[in-house]
Motif scaffolding. Structure first.
Motif, mmCIF file in Angstrom:
data_model
loop_
_atom_site.group_PDB
_atom_site.id
_atom_site.type_symbol
_atom_site.label_atom_id
_atom_site.label_comp_id
_atom_site.label_asym_id
_atom_site.label_seq_id
_atom_site.Cartn_x
_atom_site.Cartn_y
_atom_site.Cartn_z
ATOM 1 N N PRO A 285 -4.841 3.728 1.070
ATOM 2 C CA PRO A 285 -5.272 3.008 -0.139
ATOM 3 C C PRO A 285 -5.500 3.964 -1.311
ATOM 4 O O PRO A 285 -5.906 5.114 -1.121
ATOM 5 N N ASP A 286 -5.253 3.477 -2.511
ATOM 6 C CA ASP A 286 -5.517 4.288 -3.699
ATOM 7 C C ASP A 286 -7.006 4.421 -3.972
ATOM 8 O O ASP A 286 -7.461 5.425 -4.515
ATOM 9 N N GLU A 287 -7.776 3.406 -3.622
ATOM 10 C CA GLU A 287 -9.195 3.407 -3.937
ATOM 11 C C GLU A 287 -9.991 4.317 -2.996
ATOM 12 O O GLU A 287 -9.487 4.766 -1.969
ATOM 13 N N GLU B 226 -5.837 13.439 -3.584
ATOM 14 C CA GLU B 226 -6.398 12.203 -4.126
ATOM 15 C C GLU B 226 -7.893 12.108 -3.870
ATOM 16 O O GLU B 226 -8.657 11.642 -4.721
ATOM 17 N N LYS C 19 -8.160 11.586 3.835
ATOM 18 C CA LYS C 19 -8.805 11.145 2.598
ATOM 19 C C LYS C 19 -10.226 10.659 2.855
ATOM 20 O O LYS C 19 -11.178 11.077 2.183
ATOM 21 N N GLU D 86 0.382 4.674 5.312
ATOM 22 C CA GLU D 86 -0.201 3.961 4.180
ATOM 23 C C GLU D 86 -1.646 4.405 3.962
ATOM 24 O O GLU D 86 -2.429 4.483 4.903
ATOM 25 N N GLN E 159 -1.127 14.903 -0.087
ATOM 26 C CA GLN E 159 -1.377 13.933 -1.150
ATOM 27 C C GLN E 159 -2.726 13.253 -0.975
ATOM 28 O O GLN E 159 -3.447 13.021 -1.955
ATOM 29 N N MET F 43 0.853 -1.197 0.000
ATOM 30 C CA MET F 43 0.000 0.000 0.000
ATOM 31 C C MET F 43 0.891 1.250 0.000
ATOM 32 O O MET F 43 1.837 1.320 0.782
ATOM 33 N N PRO F 44 0.624 2.223 -0.840
ATOM 34 C CA PRO F 44 1.489 3.411 -0.929
ATOM 35 C C PRO F 44 1.434 4.275 0.326
ATOM 36 O O PRO F 44 0.399 4.379 0.983
ATOM 37 N N LYS G 253 1.587 7.993 1.955
ATOM 38 C CA LYS G 253 1.218 9.326 1.476
ATOM 39 C C LYS G 253 1.209 10.334 2.618
ATOM 40 O O LYS G 253 1.099 9.978 3.794
#
Length: 326
Positions: A185-187, A12, A155, A183, A8, A1-2, A4
């Motif tokens: 999640p992108d989603e 996102e 986020k 970490e 960021q 997991m990225p 951020k």
């Protein structure tokens, strides 16, 4: 997991909202070509065009007033203020109009909009850039007030705020914009407004906080645990309105001692509301009075002394000693 940063994660969240919902738009000073003063809107205009990511004139009252009209007519504007300290110019629009649209029209109109921007001290900026204004808006019925302390929460809370049918004031702690990473999640995902987070569990003392001071509270709690065996529970409110009374009261009934920590000045700060709720619902569980560690009742100071003005570890440790030995 990225991994951020908060900046960021905020960027996102707005990108996802713009992609998923054509009624979402972003507006504010330099949010387009420049990507905002902290680059929180970077590349959004490039991806979604000038009609959905709109550079506005330098007029906060006009920006917020326009957003109210857009929101009442089907759009979901996200307004970026370069610094939350500039919100004074838009207080009439936000508190007299946006907060009252649903009530005034009997539910015929709502104002699904988000006012977001950086706030708080610790970055050697000037007073209007660093003040903490959250209690102005917690005192205004019709507004929701959100303050994340981590990228993951930023986020999820921002996506929830964008979807909310009422106006949300979304404070982003400037001090930890890029210094806190985790970490994410992108989603897409949402975190419900009105639900606090227990950052660290404990038995002897509860610290309630929000925004950047949460990290001071956690660090201090871990130090007390390792050096003195004192078990401290740390609660991050995340959302001041709605306020998660249940999580706070359950913790107080367990520990019997409470410190509320925030950057805003002490008098009429939201910490007073937290203390009052505790007195109303958990008074007989308290082993000591509720203690507050806050900013002082002065304008935000010059950078040379801001560390002493802001809540810090030393002031928190003194408060801990006071409540433990009451």
């Amino acid at each position: 997991m990225p991994v951020k940063t908060i900046v960021q994660a905020v960027n996102e969240a707005m990108e996802i909202a713009l992609e998923q919902d054509p009624s979402v738009m972003v507006m504010g000073l330099d949010v387009g070509t420049n990507g905002g003063v902290f680059r929180a809107t970077e590349q959004l205009q490039e991806k979604f065009g000038e009609h959905r990511v709109v550079d506005t004139p330098l007029a906060e009252s006009g920006i917020v007033g326009t957003a109210i009209g857009l929101a009442a007519n089907g759009m979901k504007p996200i307004v970026e203020l370069q610094f939350m300290g500039f919100i004074y110019s838009a207080m009439d629009q936000l508190c007299s109009q946006a907060a009252r649209v649903r009530f005034r029209t009997g539910g015929r109109f709502t104002a699904p909009m988000v006012i977001r921007g950086p706030f708080g001290g610790g970055v050697h900026a000037l007073e209007l850039h660093c003040d903490s204004y959250e209690s102005f808006f917690t005192h205004t019925p019709g507004l929701k007030v959100v303050i994340p302390s981590s990228p993951y929460d930023a986020k999820g809370l921002l996506l929830a705020a964008i979807q909310d049918p009422d106006p949300v004031v979304f404070f982003e702690p400037m001090k930890i914009y890029r210094s806190v990473k985790e970490e994410v999640p992108d989603e897409a995902y949402t975190i419900p407004l009105g639900k606090a987070k227990i950052v660290k569990e404990g038995e002897d003392l509860t610290i309630v906080s929000w925004g950047a001071p949460v990290h001071i509270a956690k660090k201090t709690a871990e130090k007390l645990q390792s050096e003195k065996g004192v078990s401290v529970e740390v609660i991050d409110l995340r959302t001041l309105v709605p306020f998660d009374t249940e999580t706070v009261i359950n913790s107080v009934r367990k520990t019997g001692r409470v410190i509320v920590m925030h950057e805003a000045v002490k008098t009429s700060g939201f910490g007073a509301e937290v203390a009052s709720r505790i007195m109303e619902e958990a008074f007989l569980y308290l082993e000591s009075p509720v203690e507050r560690v806050t900013g002082f009742d002065t304008p935000y100071p010059f950078p040379q002394v801001e560390h002493e003005w802001m809540p810090n570890e030393n002031r928190l440790l003194r408060a801990v000693d006071k409540v433990l030995h009451y």
